[in-house]
Design an enzyme around this catalytic site. Structure first.
Site, short mmCIF file in Angstrom:
data_model
loop_
_atom_site.label_atom_id
_atom_site.label_comp_id
_atom_site.label_asym_id
_atom_site.label_seq_id
_atom_site.Cartn_x
_atom_site.Cartn_y
_atom_site.Cartn_z
N GLU A 64 65.97 20.00 51.78
CA GLU A 64 66.10 18.59 51.38
C GLU A 64 65.02 17.71 52.01
OE1 GLU A 64 68.58 20.50 52.41
OE2 GLU A 64 70.16 20.46 50.87
N LYS A 176 82.64 12.61 45.08
CA LYS A 176 82.74 13.59 44.00
C LYS A 176 83.71 13.11 42.90
CE LYS A 176 82.81 18.56 43.35
NZ LYS A 176 83.01 19.88 43.97
N MET A 490 46.79 18.17 68.76
CA MET A 490 46.80 16.80 69.28
C MET A 490 47.55 16.72 70.61
SD MET A 490 45.63 13.89 68.90
CE MET A 490 45.17 13.26 67.28
C1 LIG Z 1 58.16 16.56 63.61
C2 LIG Z 1 57.20 16.33 64.72
N1 LIG Z 1 57.37 16.96 65.91
C3 LIG Z 1 56.50 16.77 66.91
C4 LIG Z 1 55.44 15.92 66.76
C5 LIG Z 1 54.48 15.67 67.94
N2 LIG Z 1 53.11 16.11 67.56
C6 LIG Z 1 52.18 15.26 67.14
S1 LIG Z 1 50.75 16.01 66.73
C7 LIG Z 1 51.35 17.49 67.19
C8 LIG Z 1 50.50 18.72 67.08
C9 LIG Z 1 50.18 19.09 65.70
O1 LIG Z 1 49.61 20.37 65.72
P1 LIG Z 1 49.01 20.98 64.42
O2 LIG Z 1 49.95 20.84 63.28
O3 LIG Z 1 48.55 22.38 64.69
O4 LIG Z 1 47.78 20.04 64.09
P2 LIG Z 1 46.46 19.73 64.98
O5 LIG Z 1 46.77 18.59 65.87
O6 LIG Z 1 46.14 20.98 65.73
O7 LIG Z 1 45.44 19.39 63.96
C10 LIG Z 1 52.66 17.39 67.64
C11 LIG Z 1 53.46 18.52 68.12
C12 LIG Z 1 55.32 15.26 65.53
N3 LIG Z 1 54.35 14.38 65.29
N4 LIG Z 1 56.18 15.51 64.53
#
Ligand SMILES: Cc1ncc(C[n+]2csc(CCOP(=O)(O)OP(=O)(O)O)c2C)c(N)n1
Lengths: 575, 177
Positions: A64, A176, A490
């Site tokens: 969903e 429902k 990030m």
């Molecule tokens: C649902 C969710 N959980 C945690 C985060 C915290 N967060 C922000 S960026 C990130 C890393 C993202 O890693 P990736 O998808 O590999 O992308 P990259 O930054 O390496 O390009 C995280 C864990 C978030 N934004 N959203």
């Protein structure tokens, strides 16, 4: 929001079930595509949909949350209200992330959830959750319906509220028994709600004052946000920018409201934005903010934000005025109207010196950051920036770009050369990892003839990876670019810069993404060497049907510039 | 500087709206000191009266967030000097205390309170006034044994003469634009 012409109200009364009435309300509201997932408490509606297959295409996602993001992607590109549906209990709670995302990014959604029978409510029945209370803080409006006869009015209000004023998500929870109950159906679209003022009238005095402030400026700066796209004010905005002669900078939600290479476009605001607009924010004498809400990712430390400048704020929502930043001249109203009047009222100008300042700051960023990101030295690993440069060149800047959240999001938005109006779909306010894949599916359904490219990190991809199943089943053409740095990039960057490289829970042991894609019948390819990159991107973008391209990029590359949390925009770091 | 403000909210009479409104306060860590729901001077329209102590800037933002709710017509906020307000307090005392000494009766008279009900076992005293006044009565009655005490939420009327009726018409007109 684009106003959509409603189908003629049904004048002939017919006796039908609440479930069928719901479907006919959707048809009356011009819904032809919706996203959802069935279950016990919503089965009568699914049964009704079965009979209206030719009128409404229902896309079954694999979760969903996927349905909610797909509806968002659809809404953002089509300009229509996105519709999604789920059953009670877990189905309904799985929509919450999408609702919260749509609430922060002003995306018009109507979400329909099934609910246990009205006589069971409050008994902790199987799959009963109080979704109306749960979703209250993340919806613009919501309501529970327990009688079939109340369905048409609720749906009519829902669509009106979702798309008018500052758009947002609405949830309708239908028991429902109300779905089964029969009644005499009649549909009247909602034209106004007596307690709700979606379109504050533009005050001519505010326009006159704003024009006077702009005309007396020596160093004006325009900030533009999502409001311009939502108001469909493409030409009105361009006219304003060009007559004003002022440099203009975007929030990520405003991206693609003005071509990236427009001579007055000085780039992205905020934390990972461009050097020039951030520095100029604290140097300008007049700030004209249009359809944006001074998010903390844009302002940095607000106590040191544009204190020297007079601030003009064109905004549809009175609650956004003076919320985060004190404003000198608020101009309430739909910016399509206020911009037209303001353009009329200002004097045509140019600011050669001030624009030179932008050029000089941009040159500095080019030298310190951009050159190396887009054209890295031969011995370096592939950078995200050079991948996006190729994607941008080969797609000629005309694709719909859907990004997930993280480093790749910032890089894509910084370096893709957007040449078409309304081409960026991203999760701005909520920063929802897992957004891109389902949102790209929705975007493709909204614009079947446009190229849709989802750019996703290896982390976020695995949050909604199951939506590959939706692509497989519907056979739509979505290009999926995985920028794999084998890290939650990030978060790792922050640990690198602010936690002395203590890499806590950020390294990713990834599965074989190509094999997974192939399992879903999607062609896939992985690139690890620069020499293969450009050709692979050509194959990726010219393929028939969906294609997954995984590119292995430098593991520990950081995104710069950066405004550390708590710092001021003028403290933006280039390294 | 924090100051006490009374917020009057005019709304449709709908289930769930109170929840929507209270979360606007709780989310911003604003403690609701008292809340009262009643009808208003316009038939069919509900009125909530909420008392908080906050900086005016924050109150303004909260009021705008409240007005942003679809089913809210209008919300006003006033510092105490711009309103006339009252609260009502009820005190339940054992009746035998009243019959044994004249002291309680004197306290009641001194505080301009009144006896609301006298039963063989208990007597209910009623006092309308500011919180400080109902509290002062409480302190004085306490040594004599208060069985039960309750104070209502604040109700208030604003001093400015423009009435909600006028705003109501303005809002209704603007909603059609
Ligand atoms: C649902 C969710 N959980 C945690 C985060 C915290 N967060 C922000 S960026 C990130 C890393 C993202 O890693 P990736 O998808 O590999 O992308 P990259 O930054 O390496 O390009 C995280 C864990 C978030 N934004 N959203």
């Amino acid at each position: 929001m684009e106003s959509t012409k409603l189908k003629k109200p049904q004048s002939v009364k017919t006796t039908i079930t609440g479930a069928e009435a719901l479907v006919r309300c959707l048809i009356a509201e011009n819904v032809d595509t919706m996203f959802g997932y069935p279950g016990g408490a919503i089965m009568p509606v699914y049964d009704a949909l079965y009979h209206y297959e030719n009128e409404i295409k229902h896309i079954m996602t694999r979760h969903e949350q996927g349905a909610s993001h797909a509806a968002q992607g659809y809404a953002r590109i089509s300009g229509k209200v996105g519709v999604c549906m789920a059953t009670s209990g877990p189905g309904a709670t799985n929509l919450i992330t999408g609702l919260a995302d749509a609430q922060l990014d002003s995306t018009p959604l109507v979400c329909i959830t099934g609910q246990v029978s009205s006589k069971m409510i409050g008994s902790d029945a199987f799959q009963e959750t109080d979704i109306v209370s749960i979703s209250m803080p993340v919806t613009k409006w919501n309501i529970q319906i327990t009688k079939a006869k109340d369905i048409p009015e609720a749906i009519a209000k829902a669509f009106y509220i979702a798309r008018s004023g500052k758009p947002g998500p609405v949830l309708i929870d239908i028991t429902k028994d109300a779905q089964f109950e029969t009644f005499e159906f009649e549909y009247e679209p909602c034209l106004h709600i007596r307690s709700y003022i979606p379109n504050p009238q533009v005050d001519p005095k505010a326009i006159a004052l704003a024009a006077r402030v702009i005309d007396s400026a020596k160093k004006p700066l325009i900030l533009f946000g999502h409001g311009i796209l939502l108001a469909n004010a493409k030409q009105e905005f361009k006219d304003f920018v060009e007559k004003s002669g002022a440099p203009a900078a975007w929030t990520i939600m405003g991206l693609s409201a003005l071509d990236t290479d427009h001579p007055q476009n000085v780039g992205m605001l905020g934390m990972h934005g461009n050097y020039a607009p951030n520095i100029m924010t604290n140097e300008c004498d007049v700030l004209v903010a249009i359809g944006m809400r001074f998010d903390d990712r844009v302002t940095g430390d607000v106590s040191r934000y544009a204190k020297q400048a007079k601030i003009i704020h064109l905004e549809i929502d009175p609650a956004e005025v003076n919320k985060n930043v004190g404003v000198d001249v608020p101009v309430l109203g739909n910016c399509k109207e206020s911009l037209t009047q303001l353009t009329e009222a200002i004097t045509k100008k140019s600011y050669p010196e001030w624009n030179d300042r932008a050029a000089q700051l941009t040159a500095r960023e080019n030298e310190m950051v951009i050159e190396d990101e887009l054209f890295p030295p031969e011995e370096d690993k592939i950078t995200m920036g050079e991948v996006i440069r190729h994607i941008s060149d080969i797609s000629r800047g005309t694709a719909v770009i859907v990004t997930d959240v993280g480093q790749h999001q910032m890089v894509t938005q910084r370096y893709y050369n957007y040449k078409e109006w309304k081409s960026n779909v991203t999760s701005g306010g909520l920063g929802t990892m897992g957004f891109a894949l389902p949102a790209a599916i929705g975007a493709k359904f909204a614009a079947p003839h446009r190229q849709v490219i989802a750019v996703i990190g290896d982390g976020g991809f695995q949050m909604t990876i199951q939506e590959l199943g939706t692509i497989f089943q519907t056979k739509i053409d979505v290009k999926i670019l995985i920028l794999n740095n084998e890290f939650l990039g990030m978060v790792r960057q922050w640990q690198d810069l602010f936690f002395e490289k203590r890499y806590s829970s950020v390294d990713m042991i990834n599965p074989d993404f190509q094999m997974i894609a192939k399992g879903y019948g999607i062609t896939a390819e992985k690139v690890t060497e620069r020499a293969d990159l450009e050709k692979a991107i050509h194959r990726f973008l010219s393929s028939e049907g969906s294609y997954l391209l995984e590119v292995l990029v430098g593991k520990e590359n950081n995104v710069f510039p950066m405004i550390p949390t708590g710092a001021s925009v003028s403290e933006i770091r280039l390294s | 500087m924090k100051e006490q403000f009374t917020i009057s909210i005019y709304t449709e009479n709908l289930i769930g709206l109170l929840h929507r409104i209270t979360t606007i306060f709780t989310r911003r860590h604003s403690n609701i000191e008292s809340i009262n729901a009643s009808e208003s001077e316009v038939s069919g329209i509900h009125r909530y009266t909420v008392v908080i102590t906050e900086e005016e800037r924050k109150v303004k933002n909260i009021v705008k967030q409240i007005e942003k709710q679809i089913d809210v017509f209008k919300a006003f906020y006033h510092p105490n000097k711009n309103i006339v307000y009252q609260e009502i307090a009820l005190y339940k005392m054992p009746t035998n205390i009243l019959s044994q000494t004249r002291e309680v009766e004197q306290i009641v008279r001194k505080h301009h309170a009144r006896l609301l009900a006298v039963e063989p076992e208990f007597t209910i005293i009623e006092k309308t006034g500011f919180k400080e006044e109902t509290q002062a009565l409480f302190e004085q009655l306490k040594p004599h044994g208060i069985l039960e005490f309750v104070r209502s939420g604040r109700i208030s009327i604003s001093k400015p003469m423009k009435e909600f009726q006028d705003y109501f018409l303005e809002v209704e007109k603007a909603s059609k634009l």
